[in-house]
Write an enzyme that holds these catalytic residues in place. Structure first.
Site: not given
Ligand SMILES: [Zn+2]
Length: 856
Positions: A259, A262, A296
């Site tokens: 997805g 970070e 994130e």
């Molecule tokens: Zn995560």
């Protein structure tokens, strides 16, 4: 090179600190699609706690061509460097044990890197993904999360935008002052444009915000930017966490395995979780964008500033950060609706995992390929564990513990033990039994009996913790059970209580009651358990009407539907008219949130029914499940026939589209009403009209899905394609809706035909998942076709993807994880396909690990 061997199993109990630490890293990239050069200058320091020296220097590295290497300026000769498939080793007598400077140059081929791990190319753009172990494909390094270093990066390349972590020094130079593990490193370079904004932190510091996208996509960034700013403010007010660089960047990438990621100051996102416009994104897309942007961003503190000591501790950052993003989304939208949606997800993904061959604890104790442990158990159950902890210690104590966590561990790589200790110290409590939630796999099962005499209700709970692969004879866990007591008029007969079940068998007495109350157990789904309780449909209808806890109100309707559907499937029972009446009462109750009403009206999924039937000791029949849901939906539609058109009209959201929760809730209920209307219309006229008139993707797509389901959508499928062929994210939806909504007997043929479509770019993970996972996971009756054609189709595509992208292939194998539920013939067909995959000579270790577990 060494010969291929069985990949080793990595164990938590084998953890040792590294022999050396790294203080600073200087990287220089000369980008080229096939011959990128990376120079590194790394300052190593001996680890004084590792007194078992002298130590060799062992660095991770994969798919790298070493050009040169030196220690303290002295070039190493070829015979002083032992290179193998996983890295290199320099003998200890050449390595100054208290510290040294390592310099090396390597060459990599980003174009050839289809795994999407390390440095790779996505449509002309350079991009990295380093979590968990991708950095070792960029240069030789101590690629483990407990080694945290300060990075300075210089990028040369013939593209206009050159990005890395930290603060921008200009001319492709970047410096990140915060020490970080290599998995948080990122580099992006390409022809990109930015959508800019800024944020003033709680202490008045100015932060520049930039979202980088391909030219042409800048008009689809506003919502993501708004979600980012709200996330930054929320983390300040709710957790006291301020952002710590003067720049925060997000990049949208089309080819991405996950997805989003970070990386410090430079989050990289799958473009589907950034780009949105009313015409191209559904309400659900907006909700996901908001949640993932928040997730994130929140990692900046829970993950980046405080990271994981080793990958077994993955839930330390993920469970906590999922819990935080769920809190944020609840605050931004509706806590009740969000909780129900989260529990639906938890049951669909995590309970399913817990019940099958891939079950593992929230903190696993061993793995072969860490990428296989980015699971629903680590993430979603990990978040549930934090939620229980907060319930048990209370909101104030929770905040006090989190403050201590940030104060005590900032800049460190930590373990679950550190996390638990913070709560023990801040709340002055013993959590040794609670910690079993991290080490025992499986979903606890709770039963309850009630005894009422005089003015006292006695509740006796039992818990059993089922065996899972590698784990038997488990100990009782701490299960917080929020319980309400309802009087006959629907009011609360006694204040809600938190009953803490911490033994295999335990009784609780509730005194001072006038009459025997109706129980509302496990309010808010206060623990991730299966509650087994004898109850009546009359009681369910009562709770559906009166329970003040919206989760349990919804749960009552759901239990009712589950029981009724099972009775219809297993005993050929008729539809219970009282059920349809109860659904009608909710559908037309304007005092209830439309989003909540939509959730009540949506019947349990085919997969949930299959699992429920299996747990009763019967092999589920996917066709019978499909048919029963259709019959029940039609009965509800018939009961509501006088109301549906009125509801449909009332729920319209005129004026320009807004993605807020209120408008989205109305559209959601309207979509459910449309689906019911279509059961009563032969020509799907309402859905056809909605498709033609829709000015937003939510309504266009729900109409299209309804039409396909009823075999009426051929013209609309073509019209949708003609309208959206230039928009890759919408075309992903076009692939999915056709396979997910196709009638069961046609689904394999539809899927097979779509793989021949010119837009089926199967090496793109979004496109691959949209069709292959859409078929296997969203059309159970089609996937489980009796002759096994669905299994064969799915296995063919897993086999095709594995050499190209092992990580995505391994994750998709979960489509087969429930194979033991089914009848002997289907089991045999699925087993044969799994065996076909397992027998491949060059199967990746990712896929081999998962398929091996599913088969055993
Ligand atoms: Zn995560």
């Amino acid at each position: 090179m060494r010969p291929t061997t069985t990949p080793p199993t990595i164990r938590l109990s084998d953890y040792k600190q590294p022999e050396f630490w790294i203080e600073t890293v200087d990287l220089h990239f000369k980008l080229h699609p096939t011959e990128t050069r990376v120079r590194s200058r790394i300052v190593f320091k001996g680890n004084t706690e590792r007194t078992d020296g002298p130590h060799d220097l062992r660095l991770h590295g994969q798919d790298l061509k070493l050009i040169s290497a030196s220690i303290n300026g002295t070039p190493l000769k070829d015979d002083e460097i032992l290179i193998d498939a996983e890295g290199l080793t320099i003998p200890g007598d050449l390595v100054p044990q208290d510290g040294f400077i390592w310099e090396a140059e390597v060459q990599t081929n980003p174009q050839a890197n289809t795994s999407l791990n390390g440095l790779y190319m996505s449509k002309g753009m350079y991009c990295t993904q380093c979590e968990a172990e991708g950095f070792r494909k960029i240069t030789y390094y101590l690629d483990r999360p407990d080694v945290m270093a300060v990075f300075t990066v210089e990028i040369e390349g013939d593209v206009p935008v050159l990005l890395s972590n930290g603060n921008n020094l200009g001319n492709g130079k970047w410096h990140d002052p915060w020490p970080k593990p290599a998995y948080l490193f990122a580099l992006v370079a390409g022809d990109l444009v930015s959508y800019d904004d800024h944020f003033t932190t709680m202490n008045g510091r100015e932060v520049d915000l930039q979202i980088f996208v391909r030219p042409g996509d800048e008009g689809k960034c506003a919502y993501a930017m708004d979600a980012l700013k709200r996330s930054m403010r929320w983390d300040e007010t709710e957790y006291g966490r301020e952002y710590d660089l003067n720049l925060f960047m997000i990049v949208a990438v089309d080819d991405f395995n996950m997805g989003a990621m970070e990386n410090k100051g430079l989050n990289i996102f799958n473009s589907k979780y950034v780009l949105a416009s009313p015409k191209t994104a559904t309400d659900r897309d907006y909700e996901l964008i908001e949640g993932i942007i928040a997730h994130e961003y929140f990692h900046n503190w829970t993950g980046n500033r405080i990271t994981c000591r080793d990958w077994f501790q993955l839930c330390l950052k993920e469970g906590l950060t999922v819990f935080r993003d769920q809190q944020f989304s609840g605050d931004a939208r509706s806590h009740a609706v969000n909780r129900i949606e989260n529990v639906l997800q938890l049951r669909a993904r995590q309970f399913r995992e817990d019940a099958g061959p891939l079950a593992h604890p929230v903190r696993p104790e061993e793995y072969i390929e860490i990428n296989n442990f980015y699971t629903a158990t680590v993430y979603e159950k990990g978040a549930e564990v934090i939620g229980m902890l907060r319930t048990l210690v209370g909101a104030d104590n929770y905040r006090r513990a989190l403050d201590l966590y940030f104060e005590r561990h900032d800049g460190q790589a930590c373990t679950i033990e550190d996390w638990i200790k913070v709560f023990e110290d801040a709340c002055n409590t013993d959590l040794s039994q609670f910690a079993l939630w991290y080490s025992q796999a499986g979903t606890p099962r709770i039963t309850v009996t009630e005894d009422f005499s005089g003015d006292t209700l006695t509740l006796t709970f039992t818990q059993t913790n089922p065996d899972t692969p590698g784990q038997t004879n488990k100990k009782p866990q701490v299960v917080p059970i929020r319980t309400g007591f309802l009087a006959a008029d629907g009011s609360e007969a006694a204040p809600e209580q938190l009953l803490v079940l911490d033994e295999a068998l335990k009784s609780f007495e509730i005194n001072g009651l006038v009459d025997k109350p109706t129980l509302s157990l496990l309010r808010g789904f206060s623990a991730p358990v299966v509650l087994e309780r004898q109850t009546t449909n009359a009681e369910r209808a009562f709770l559906l009407t009166y329970d003040s806890d919206p989760f349990n109100q919804w749960e009552a309707g759901r239990d009712y539907a589950l029981d009724l559907l099972q009775d219809m499937i297993l005993n050929s029972a008729e539809v219970d008219p009282a059920f349809a009446k109860a659904m009608r009462a909710v559908a037309v109750n304007e005092a209830l949130d439309p989003a909540f009403r939509a959730l009540v009206l949506s019947l349990p999924s085919e997969d949930a029914l299959a699992q429920a039937i299996f747990e009763q000791g019967t092999a589920p029949d996917p066709d019978a499940i499909y048919a029963a849901r259709q019959t029940l939906a039609k009965a509800v539609a018939t009961e509501l026939s006088d109301d549906l058109q009125g509801l449909y009209t009332e729920l319209a959201t005129p004026g320009p589209y807004t993605p807020d929760a209120e408008a989205a809730g109305k559209r959601s209920l309207r979509g459910a009403v449309l689906s019911l209307i279509s059961h009563l219309e032969d020509d799907c006229a309402t859905a056809k009209a909605q498709f033609a008139a829709a000015d937003n993707m939510t309504e266009q797509l729900s109409a299209l899905s309804t039409l396909i389901r009823h075999g009426q959508g051929d013209a609309e499928v073509q019209a949708f394609y003609d309208q959206w062929q230039a928009d890759r994210l919408v075309i992903d939806k076009w692939f999915t809706v056709q396979v997910a909504s196709a009638p069961a007997d046609k689904a394999v043929d539809v899927a097979r035909a779509l793989t021949q479509h010119k837009d089926f770019d199967w090496k793109n993970p979004n496109r691959y998942r949209s069709l292959i996972a859409g078929f296997a996971m969203m059309n159970p009756a089609g996937f489980h076709r009796k002759d096994g054609a669905g299994y064969e189709f799915f296995a063919d595509w897993l086999i095709k993807l594995d050499p190209v992208n092992p990580q995505t292939t391994a994750r998709m194998c979960g489509g087969f994880e429930t194979w033991r539920r089914y009848d002997a013939s289907r089991q045999q067909l699925m087993q044969a396909q799994l065996q076909r995959i397992a027998d491949l000579p060059d199967l990746s270790k990712d896929t081999a690990e998962i398929v091996g577990k599913i088969l055993n």
